[in-house]
Write an enzyme that holds these catalytic residues in place. Structure first.
Site, PDB file in Angstrom:
ATOM      1  N   LYS A   1     -83.355 -23.592 -43.993  1.00 21.56           N
ATOM      2  CA  LYS A   1     -83.889 -24.558 -43.016  1.00 21.56           C
ATOM      3  C   LYS A   1     -84.060 -23.891 -41.655  1.00 21.56           C
ATOM      4  O   LYS A   1     -83.180 -23.137 -41.223  1.00 21.56           O
ATOM      5  CB  LYS A   1     -82.922 -25.734 -42.860  1.00 21.56           C
TER       6      LYS A   1
ATOM      7  N   GLU B   1     -65.732 -10.656 -47.750  1.00 18.39           N
ATOM      8  CA  GLU B   1     -66.183 -11.882 -48.411  1.00 18.39           C
ATOM      9  C   GLU B   1     -65.421 -13.064 -47.779  1.00 18.39           C
ATOM     10  O   GLU B   1     -64.238 -12.941 -47.468  1.00 18.39           O
ATOM     11  CB  GLU B   1     -65.899 -11.775 -49.919  1.00 18.39           C
TER      12      GLU B   1
ATOM     13  N   GLU C   1     -69.623  -3.368 -48.383  1.00 18.85           N
ATOM     14  CA  GLU C   1     -70.427  -4.426 -49.019  1.00 18.85           C
ATOM     15  C   GLU C   1     -70.105  -5.759 -48.358  1.00 18.85           C
ATOM     16  O   GLU C   1     -68.931  -6.133 -48.234  1.00 18.85           O
ATOM     17  CB  GLU C   1     -70.165  -4.511 -50.531  1.00 18.85           C
TER      18      GLU C   1
ATOM     19  N   ASP D   1     -76.709 -15.378 -48.230  1.00 21.67           N
ATOM     20  CA  ASP D   1     -77.075 -16.799 -48.098  1.00 21.67           C
ATOM     21  C   ASP D   1     -78.351 -16.889 -47.257  1.00 21.67           C
ATOM     22  O   ASP D   1     -78.378 -16.382 -46.129  1.00 21.67           O
ATOM     23  CB  ASP D   1     -75.941 -17.570 -47.415  1.00 21.67           C
TER      24      ASP D   1
ATOM     25  N   ASP E   1     -83.706 -12.417 -53.581  1.00 12.48           N
ATOM     26  CA  ASP E   1     -84.787 -13.101 -54.298  1.00 12.48           C
ATOM     27  C   ASP E   1     -85.600 -13.951 -53.315  1.00 12.48           C
ATOM     28  O   ASP E   1     -86.589 -14.547 -53.709  1.00 12.48           O
ATOM     29  CB  ASP E   1     -84.164 -14.073 -55.307  1.00 12.48           C
TER      30      ASP E   1
HETATM   31  C1  LIG Z   1     -75.331 -16.018 -52.354  1.00  5.72           C
HETATM   32  S1  LIG Z   1     -73.761 -15.298 -52.427  1.00  5.72           S
HETATM   33  C2  LIG Z   1     -74.052 -13.712 -53.167  1.00  5.72           C
HETATM   34  C3  LIG Z   1     -72.789 -13.104 -53.743  1.00  5.72           C
HETATM   35  C4  LIG Z   1     -72.978 -11.736 -54.433  1.00  5.72           C
HETATM   36  N1  LIG Z   1     -73.429 -10.724 -53.512  1.00  5.72           N
HETATM   37  C5  LIG Z   1     -73.904 -11.831 -55.611  1.00  5.72           C
HETATM   38  O1  LIG Z   1     -74.992 -11.259 -55.553  1.00  5.72           O
HETATM   39  O2  LIG Z   1     -73.507 -12.500 -56.603  1.00  5.72           O
HETATM   40  C6  LIG Z   1     -73.468 -14.870 -50.736  1.00  5.72           C
HETATM   41  C7  LIG Z   1     -72.006 -14.529 -50.481  1.00  5.72           C
HETATM   42  O3  LIG Z   1     -71.870 -14.039 -49.147  1.00  5.72           O
HETATM   43  C8  LIG Z   1     -70.658 -14.530 -48.623  1.00  5.72           C
HETATM   44  N2  LIG Z   1     -70.816 -14.485 -47.151  1.00  5.72           N
HETATM   45  C9  LIG Z   1     -71.654 -15.223 -46.406  1.00  5.72           C
HETATM   46  N3  LIG Z   1     -71.562 -14.879 -45.115  1.00  5.72           N
HETATM   47  C10 LIG Z   1     -70.631 -13.900 -45.050  1.00  5.72           C
HETATM   48  C11 LIG Z   1     -70.062 -13.154 -43.974  1.00  5.72           C
HETATM   49  N4  LIG Z   1     -70.445 -13.340 -42.715  1.00  5.72           N
HETATM   50  N5  LIG Z   1     -69.114 -12.237 -44.259  1.00  5.72           N
HETATM   51  C12 LIG Z   1     -68.713 -12.046 -45.552  1.00  5.72           C
HETATM   52  N6  LIG Z   1     -69.214 -12.734 -46.598  1.00  5.72           N
HETATM   53  C13 LIG Z   1     -70.156 -13.642 -46.350  1.00  5.72           C
HETATM   54  C14 LIG Z   1     -70.526 -15.918 -49.201  1.00  5.72           C
HETATM   55  O4  LIG Z   1     -69.189 -16.373 -49.217  1.00  5.72           O
HETATM   56  C15 LIG Z   1     -71.069 -15.711 -50.612  1.00  5.72           C
HETATM   57  O5  LIG Z   1     -70.057 -15.374 -51.533  1.00  5.72           O
END
Ligand SMILES: C[S@@+](CC[C@H](N)C(=O)[O-])C[C@H]1O[C@@H](n2cnc3c(N)ncnc32)[C@H](O)[C@@H]1O
Length: 339
Positions: free
Chosen positions: A109, A55, A29, A105, A141
């Site tokens: 932009k 993460e 994940e 994420d 979403d």
């Molecule tokens: C918008 S949050 C969604 C978190 C979770 N999956 C949820 O649905 O609540 C995106 C997460 O991805 C992590 N993230 C972003 N780029 C990542 C990467 N290259 N490797 C690991 N985690 C990453 C961020 O730190 C963040 O916690």
């Protein structure tokens, strides 16, 4: 359960990471956030698959580790590493049954598109690390990112998108609930691997840069880096005289953490000392560096160093606090405490 970079092999193997269940399916994940997905999703399997979670946020990592412990999920590892190097260097070829990405994420932009995870290079790497027929499961979403990911998967030439319903657990994550609260609807797609390209381990030229290893404006952790600012030093600006008296000391932090300040080192280039601390909290042991820097206005910044990507835990904060306390005992005056 929490794995540091140095605890992995490159590549690693299921029989080493999951010695009791090496033949079970293996799920990765990416960006598990506060870790709600896996405990719920794992319950939908007869035998709980092996799990690896990546993460970037140390705070999220600690929350997720707590959830996995409460759910008593043994064959699960969490790590605070960017997903791409983990997938490329640690996961063996053809090892994973699925890769889960919930609410990545979106980097909306246009100039930040390069930061998006789900690009063609990612899909080629993913296909190389998935078993034949394995899949990347995306729930988001963000309609524009969803369409972007589908286009990139098709452009990779090694993934077949299949739209469908998300697993129920993907609709109960922190971000799923946040977007549902705003009236947004999640879309789901399985990208099924149709080929297994050869993406070698250790060949850093083979794959585009990880978006997170580029210079992003600021890391999510920056604001929380434990630090203190002291007004003055007791013996003028002579760091050497001050640290000549430095002694090893141990403190008991909250949540059964122990921090030991082991030694101090002087920078040859800057007016700075670095203190090495050993922090033990249950299964997690970290060696961290705390920098003590003399600033232009005569004040002193005590701050956890980024070296080694420390996870900011109560014990690490206790180590910064112990060093600050020691400086105060030597006669420094506190201006601000940030830990
Ligand atoms: C918008 S949050 C969604 C978190 C979770 N999956 C949820 O649905 O609540 C995106 C997460 O991805 C992590 N993230 C972003 N780029 C990542 C990467 N290259 N490797 C690991 N985690 C990453 C961020 O730190 C963040 O916690």
């Amino acid at each position: 359960m929490i794995m540091r970079l140095g605890e992995f092999q490159f590549p690693d193997a299921a029989r080493r990471l999951y010695p009791e269940t090496p033949t079970l399916p293996w799920v990765l994940e990416i960006g598990f956030g506060d870790g709600r997905f896996w405990p719920e999703y794992a319950r939908t399997f007869g035998s709980v698959p092996n799990y690896l979670g990546a993460e970037l946020s140390g705070q999220s990592l600690l929350k997720a580790a707590r959830r996995l412990r409460q759910a008593n999920l043994g064959n699960a590892h969490l790590t605070k590493l960017p997903a791409l190097p983990l997938l490329r260097e640690v996961v063996p070829a053809g090892a994973l049954s699925s890769i889960i990405v919930n609410f990545p994420d979106p980097w909306p932009k246009a100039e930040h598109e390069d930061h998006r995870l789900l690009r063609a290079g990612f899909f080629r790497l993913a296909a190389s690390r998935l078993k034949p027929g394995g899949a990347v499961l995306l729930t988001t979403d963000h309609d524009e990112y969803f369409d972007f990911a589908v286009r990139e998967a098709q452009a990779s030439g090694v993934m077949r998108p299949e739209q469908g319903e998300p697993p129920a657990a993907a609709l109960h994550t922190k971000y799923a609930l946040k977007w549902q609260g705003l009236g947004l609807r999640a879309q789901h797609v399985r990208f099924v691997a149709t080929a297994q390209p050869d993406v070698p381990h250790g060949d850093l030229t083979h794959f585009p840069q990880d978006p997170l290893s580029q210079d992003l404006p600021h890391s999510p952790e920056d604001a929380r880096v434990p630090h203190a600012i002291l007004e003055s030093l007791p013996v003028g600006t002579d760091f050497s005289a001050l640290f000549a008296t430095f002694e090893r000391r141990a403190v008991r932090g909250p949540e059964a953490a122990t921090a030991v300040l082991l030694d101090a080192y002087r920078s040859l280039r800057r007016d700075e000392f670095t203190v090495l601390a050993h922090v033990v909290e249950g299964e997690l042991t970290q060696e961290v560096l705390i920098n003590v820097t003399l600033r232009g206005d005569g004040s002193v910044l005590v701050r956890l160093g980024k070296f080694g990507g420390p996870i900011i835990t109560p014990g690490v904060k206790a180590a910064v606090g112990a060093l600050t306390d020691w400086l105060v005992e030597q006669g420094s005056v506190v201006r601000h405490l940030g830990y």
